[in-house]
Enzyme design. Structure first.
Site, PDB file in Angstrom:
ATOM      1  N   SER A 673       0.837  -1.199   0.000  1.00 54.14           N
ATOM      2  CA  SER A 673       0.000   0.000   0.000  1.00 54.14           C
ATOM      3  C   SER A 673       0.879   1.259   0.000  1.00 54.14           C
ATOM      4  O   SER A 673       1.622   1.484  -0.956  1.00 54.14           O
ATOM      5  CB  SER A 673      -0.950  -0.040   1.201  1.00 54.14           C
ATOM      6  OG  SER A 673      -1.957   0.933   1.089  1.00 54.14           O
ATOM      7  N   ASP A 746      -9.178  -4.762  -5.745  1.00 56.89           N
ATOM      8  CA  ASP A 746      -8.771  -3.867  -4.661  1.00 56.89           C
ATOM      9  C   ASP A 746      -9.890  -2.860  -4.383  1.00 56.89           C
ATOM     10  O   ASP A 746     -10.354  -2.168  -5.275  1.00 56.89           O
ATOM     11  CB  ASP A 746      -7.490  -3.126  -5.071  1.00 56.89           C
ATOM     12  CG  ASP A 746      -6.809  -2.428  -3.906  1.00 56.89           C
ATOM     13  OD1 ASP A 746      -7.520  -1.946  -3.002  1.00 56.89           O
ATOM     14  OD2 ASP A 746      -5.573  -2.363  -3.895  1.00 56.89           O
ATOM     15  N   HIS A 780      -7.561  -5.481  -1.289  1.00 57.15           N
ATOM     16  CA  HIS A 780      -6.326  -4.758  -0.956  1.00 57.15           C
ATOM     17  C   HIS A 780      -5.338  -5.653  -0.215  1.00 57.15           C
ATOM     18  O   HIS A 780      -4.136  -5.582  -0.422  1.00 57.15           O
ATOM     19  CB  HIS A 780      -6.670  -3.532  -0.111  1.00 57.15           C
ATOM     20  CG  HIS A 780      -5.527  -2.574   0.055  1.00 57.15           C
ATOM     21  ND1 HIS A 780      -4.887  -1.983  -1.010  1.00 57.15           N
ATOM     22  CD2 HIS A 780      -4.903  -2.104   1.168  1.00 57.15           C
ATOM     23  CE1 HIS A 780      -3.923  -1.189  -0.572  1.00 57.15           C
ATOM     24  NE2 HIS A 780      -3.909  -1.245   0.745  1.00 57.15           N
TER      25      HIS A 780
END
Length: 810
Positions: A673, A746, A780
């Site tokens: 991330s 995601d 994610h």
């Protein structure tokens, strides 16, 4: 066709043939010693009975399969739902339930006849603490069950199908009944998609009105999406009594939150309505907040809010009108809520920002103000008629206050403390709560009613040392009852007696997994071990770890945990290849950024797609080297993002090289991330690393134009900053090999898969060395066993290919 055209066409064919093709070989497995750990079951979830006599253990399976993660899913209005079950998608529920006495003994199974493939979720204790309600999920339904832990039995309360699309479906109303959102009997088949469009999709912006919104995922996109959302979000509220009777309450509606009053005589209901939005998720849709009687009639409508597409912006922004409605926990039926006094705009001058209001049953007349706060209100811990605890804060200034106040209004509020919210060393802890006779969590007092308990992480120069204090509210005097000491990391889970002399703790060390213990602070006896969970990954038993501190060139103190592979011998093995795995954080001061985090005494074992699995393949790992981005010299943190990031990375590399454990020419950097964003930036602006691994990142900040992380300025307010911070801008400078991995589903704000797709295209188009892995159905974070295994396969292969060999960098 002309000769030139024929030649160009032939050239295109030859170029296409000459281009490298990657064989699609399906999911790959990591090395066997890694795969074995991935296949182990997860640690049980533990529930402590309110009377502190029992522990209920919910046995959790290991990683779900890709088939589970790929089950039917609708992504609507910011949520993801399974149309077969009318519940959330991507679930991996518990598979069994056991109970054991708090004072020791073997865990015994609770007898239940679960349907084939049934899973357990949403457990909750009854107000009197005797029963546990839970939801059993199958392939096509969610149903309500109840367990008696003392008798070790469980049964299905009703075969009626529940609806958990908008949240937890059931709440205890009394000791003898629950209220649940269910699928309406007349719901019928889901709406079918039209074969021919009915018209264009139209959105509109109004002149002069700035409607800033984040880059939300999974929004509604069409009239058919709207119809699907309304179909699955609509519930019928039902009262289930323990004798199996089911009674409808009110009419079916899109019920987003249902909360019975502590006395069970009223129900706080939040419902959604049309018109929907294609720009914001469901929490901004038209909303009605009302108090219902048990028959479903409305006693009071607290708020009827229209669609909000002008979303409040910034950490201290707030919605206009009543927000955060809830029941006061220390009385039978008093409704409380917050209202902004500044229009929800933190930039507006205002003597007071918020007020806390209350309204007693039967909810007629005007609400009374209990408290007004100078900063944005953060929450309340209720205690008794003359005492409650309130919190307020300022996000940008990183400030926090705690007040004691009298809900009856007879005495003025009194501040307990004001502090920096990012000062971990000075954190006095959180107030301990207990369940009252109404089954609600309220402030826990000592028997004399004068003192309370504070539990905290105990951050210090030595690392985190969890503690519990007895705190006298009238004087502010504090007495430390217990603090964790080396070689253990021991945190307080609960207090088992009124005086605070017997504690339930979770204790672990570098070599011992976390287990529950009972510790007596008065009697000089050894703590008693309650649970006996074993090491889930004994292959890591001989891994060495050390928390190290070092200094950035601007004087900011940094730290990291350095792991060395099993049986590593410095004299024999010397400097080895290393992986740095990090995530940048923003700070308001160098002092706060320099504080020590974590503990050297934690029991660390990797799970999922953890980078620590590289240790089993002979790599050292520098885990979480701090990468603080500090506001300095009157500038915002991100104004010097690249400079501070590269300085932190340089200091980290210098430290492990100085220790003699890392080969400077064989170091990789990676992150997930915002850590992936960091990784690409470091490869663009430094030559410190041999390779990079970037998972689920955002690389072009112009695709998140209304802010990101702690950055509140928009692209149009700071265009140079957005471009300078974007590694996409410098893709032509990235010549170090980089592995990009991204879940194709995601749902995290700002990290659309297109971020990795376009970054890979930029790297490839500029002659960089890159590999791009797209994980089907993954969000994610990566959940499926196949996806996790393949991610580790790719990461370890990348390190073996570009970092482990002793050769000059590319």
């Amino acid at each position: 066709m002309s000769v030139l055209t024929q030649r160009l066409s032939l050239t295109g064919i030859l170029v296409a043939i000459a281009s490298p093709l990657v064989a699609q070989q399906g999911y790959q497995q990591p090395p066997a010693n890694v795969a074995q750990i991935l296949d182990a079951p997860a640690r049980p979830q533990i529930l402590t009975s309110p009377d502190k006599s029992l522990l209920v253990l919910l046995d959790r399976p290991g990683l779900p399969s890709i088939a589970t993660i790929s089950e039917p899913e609708y992504r609507l209005a910011g949520i993801r739902l399974n149309p077969r079950t009318s519940g959330p998608s991507r679930q991996n529920p518990s598979r069994g339930m056991r109970v054991m006495p708090m004072r020791g003994g073997e865990a015994q199974p609770i007898a239940m006849q679960l349907p084939a493939g049934g899973g357990i979720s949403y457990p909750s204790w009854s107000p009197n603490g005797k029963l546990v309600a839970f939801v059993v999920s199958t392939d096509d339904a969610l149903t309500l069950w109840v367990a008696d832990p003392t008798a070790r039995t469980a049964r299905q309360l009703s075969a009626r199908k529940l609806n958990a699309v908008l949240g937890a479906p059931c709440s205890w109303m009394t000791d003898a009944a629950l209220v649940c959102t269910t699928i309406p009997a007349n719901r019928g088949a889901e709406p079918t998609a039209p074969s021919v469009p009915s018209g264009p999709i139209v959105q509109e912006a109004l002149s002069g009105r700035a409607d800033r919104v984040a880059t939300y995922q999974d929004l509604l996109k069409s009239p058919h999406d709207e119809a699907l959302f309304e179909h699955y979000a609509t519930s019928q509220l039902v009262r289930f009594s323990l004798d199996g009777q089911a009674t409808n309450i009110g009419a079916a509606a899109m019920l987003s939150d249902v909360s019975p009053s502590p006395d069970g005589q009223w129900i706080l209901v939040t419902s959604l309505a049309r018109p929907f939005s294609y720009s914001v998720p469901l929490n901004y849709f038209p909303t009605t907040i009302a108090v219902w009687r048990p028959d479903g009639s409305v006693a009071r409508t607290l708020a009827s809010r229209p669609l909000i597409e002008r979303v409040p912006w910034g950490g201290d922004a707030a919605q206009v009108g009543p927000r955060n409605p809830s029941w006061r926990a220390d009385v039978p039926a008093t409704l409380t809520w917050l209202e902004a006094l500044d229009g929800g705009d933190p930039t507006r001058e205002a003597a007071k920002r918020d007020r806390l209001l209350a309204l007693d049953a039967p909810f007629a007349g005007e609400a009374r103000t209990l408290l007004e706060t100078e900063w944005r209100a953060r929450g309340v811990t209720w205690a008794r008629a003359d005492l409650a605890i309130a919190r307020e804060g300022q996000s940008r200034q990183r400030k926090a206050r705690v007040w004691v106040f009298d809900p009856s209004g007879r005495t003025a509020p009194r501040m307990l403390w004001e502090r920096s919210s990012e000062d971990r060393y000075g954190d006095p802890g959180n107030f301990l709560t207990t369940r009252n006779a109404l089954g609600q969590n309220v402030l826990r007092f000592t028997p004399d009613g004068r003192s309370v308990f504070l539990v905290g992480a105990g951050a210090s120069d030595e690392g985190d040392r969890p503690f519990i204090d007895r705190y006298e509210l009238a004087t502010g005097r504090s007495e430390r009852l217990f603090r964790s000491t080396a070689p253990y990391y021991e945190s307080v889970v609960d207090v088992l007696d009124p005086r605070g002399t017997e504690l339930l703790t979770s204790r672990e060390s570098q070599t011992e997994p976390a287990n529950f213990w009972i510790r007596n602070l008065v009697r000089r006896i050894a703590p008693i071990q309650v649970t006996k969970f074993e090491d889930p990954a004994p292959a890591f038993a001989n891994v060495r770890r050390e928390v190290v501190r070092y200094t950035r060139r601007d004087g900011v103190q940094l730290q990291a945990t350095v792991y060395l592979p099993p049986n590593y011998d410095k004299a024999r093995d010397g400097a080895i290849p290393f992986l740095l795995w990090a995530y940048p954080l923003e700070f308001g001061s160098a002092e706060a950024a320099s504080q020590v985090t974590g503990s050297p005494y934690r029991f660390t074992r990797p799970g999922g797609s953890s980078h620590l699995f590289a240790l089993l393949q002979g790599y050292g790992v520098m885990d979480d080297p701090t990468m603080p981005i500090v506001a300095m010299d009157g500038k915002e943190s991100n104004d010097t993002y690249v400079e501070q990031l590269t300085a932190s990375a340089q200091a980290a590399v210098d430290k492990i090289v100085e220790m003699g454990v890392a080969d400077r020419n064989r170091i990789a950097v990676g992150g997930h991330s915002y850590g992936a964003f960091m990784t690409a930036n470091l490869l663009a602006h430094t030559s410190l690393f041999r390779a990079g691994i970037a998972r689920s990142g955002a690389y072009n900040r112009t695709l998140t134009p209304f802010g990101f992380q702690g950055e509140e300025r928009s692209y149009w307010q700071a265009p140079d900053l957005y471009e300078r911070m974007s590694p996409f801008t410098y893709a032509d400078k990235i010549k170090t090999p980089i592995l990009l991995i991204h879940g194709m589903a995601d749902n995290n704000t700002g990290t659309y898969p297109i971020q990795s797709e376009r970054m890979f295209a930029a790297l490839k188009g500029n002659g960089g060395t890159a590999r791009y892995i797209q994980l089907p159905a993954e969000s994610h974070g990566y959940a499926a066993r196949e996806s996790v295994g393949h991610t580790l396969f790719e990461m370890l292969n990348w390190l073996d290919q570009y970092v482990k060999p002793q050769r000059p960098r590319m």
